[in-house]
Scaffold this motif. Structure first.
Motif, short mmCIF file in Angstrom:
data_model
loop_
_atom_site.label_atom_id
_atom_site.label_comp_id
_atom_site.label_asym_id
_atom_site.label_seq_id
_atom_site.Cartn_x
_atom_site.Cartn_y
_atom_site.Cartn_z
N ASP A 259 -3.64 11.25 15.47
CA ASP A 259 -3.94 11.51 14.06
C ASP A 259 -5.37 12.01 13.87
O ASP A 259 -5.64 12.83 12.99
CB ASP A 259 -3.70 10.24 13.24
CG ASP A 259 -3.41 10.55 11.78
OD1 ASP A 259 -2.95 11.67 11.49
OD2 ASP A 259 -3.63 9.67 10.93
N LEU B 278 -1.17 9.94 0.73
CA LEU B 278 -0.54 9.09 1.74
C LEU B 278 0.63 9.86 2.33
O LEU B 278 1.65 10.05 1.68
CB LEU B 278 -0.05 7.77 1.11
CG LEU B 278 0.39 6.68 2.09
CD1 LEU B 278 -0.79 6.20 2.92
CD2 LEU B 278 1.01 5.51 1.34
N TYR C 51 -5.68 8.94 7.85
CA TYR C 51 -5.60 7.53 7.49
C TYR C 51 -4.95 6.70 8.60
O TYR C 51 -5.15 5.49 8.67
CB TYR C 51 -4.80 7.38 6.19
CG TYR C 51 -4.79 5.99 5.63
CD1 TYR C 51 -5.97 5.30 5.38
CD2 TYR C 51 -3.58 5.35 5.35
CE1 TYR C 51 -5.96 4.02 4.86
CE2 TYR C 51 -3.56 4.07 4.83
CZ TYR C 51 -4.75 3.41 4.59
OH TYR C 51 -4.73 2.14 4.07
N GLY C 52 -4.21 7.36 9.48
CA GLY C 52 -3.53 6.66 10.56
C GLY C 52 -4.46 5.84 11.45
O GLY C 52 -4.12 4.71 11.81
N ASP D 121 2.08 8.13 7.63
CA ASP D 121 1.38 6.87 7.32
C ASP D 121 2.37 5.81 6.84
O ASP D 121 2.27 4.64 7.22
CB ASP D 121 0.31 7.11 6.25
CG ASP D 121 -0.74 8.11 6.69
OD1 ASP D 121 -1.10 8.10 7.88
OD2 ASP D 121 -1.21 8.89 5.84
#
Length: 224
Positions: free
Chosen positions: A103, A163, A208-209, A167
């Motif tokens: 990611d 998002l 965000y991962g 995720d």
């Protein structure tokens, strides 16, 4: 000791394997597996300029650091849980580190990893009964998928990519492995980690991962 050595060796492989995902993704699972383990095209001698050599040195340094971190995580899991069910925990932790790097580099959390990891989490609950039961694993997986979707609905129109689907699937995996309670803690902690990262980097967007992966590892090691 053998587990720590294996953890170090796995960490060494993470940057090299994750580098391949940018070469063939998106792809079918069969082609992705085929491409993941096929040799990369070799660079001829005239092409090995200073830029290429610098990138290769950076990749080796990154692999070494991942090796150290993976070995440290392996040792921590062995210390906290012992050897009885260690292989289950290592499967989750090592896969989380792999997703972290993918990611960071490519902004994807491939189904090729998240789906098998979800099934493996339920399998861990069924065969080992730790750290959650089968019922808790199923419930955690459902809540881990549904809750982030509902929570992000108010922001969907203005921030459609706030998002990503990867995720949400990753949080479902976390719910299956750790249960609802620790999955909720993972969400809160990942938000804090991502906020700290965004402030340090002075940017409003990013993968965000990695925050989810790091928060999930902390929750896995935090027994309460």
């Amino acid at each position: 000791m053998i587990y720590i050595v294996l953890g170090f060796l796995w960490g060494l492989c993470i940057p090299y394997l994750s580098r391949r995902f940018g070469k063939f993704m998106p792809a079918s699972p069969a082609f992705a597996l085929y491409s993941l383990f096929m040799p990369l095209k070799k660079v001829s001698a005239p092409q090995k300029n200073k830029v290429y050599l610098a990138l290769r040195r950076a990749l080796r340094y990154r692999a070494f650091m991942y090796g150290l971190f993976s070995a440290a995580v392996t040792f921590a899991l062995l210390y906290v849980y012992g050897a009885e069910h260690l292989l289950w925990y290592l499967a989750f932790a090592w896969a989380a580190l792999f997703l972290f790097e993918i990611d960071v580099r490519w902004f994807i959390l491939p189904d090729l990893i998240t789906f098998p990891l979800l099934i493996l989490g339920v399998g861990c609950a069924y065969f080992a009964g730790v750290p959650v039961t089968v019922e808790q694993a199923f419930f955690g997986a459902v809540v881990g998928f549904v809750l982030p979707v509902i929570a992000s609905l108010p922001f969907a129109a203005k921030y459609p990519d706030a998002l990503g689907g990867g995720d949400v699937k990753f949080l479902s995996v976390v719910g299956a492995w750790l249960g609802v309670e620790k999955m909720l803690y993972t969400i809160v902690l990942s938000c804090i980690l991502f906020t700290i990262y965004a402030v340090i980097k002075r940017q409003r967007e990013g993968a965000y991962g990695p925050a989810i992966a790091l928060a999930a590892l902390i929750m896995l090691l935090w027994r309460f």
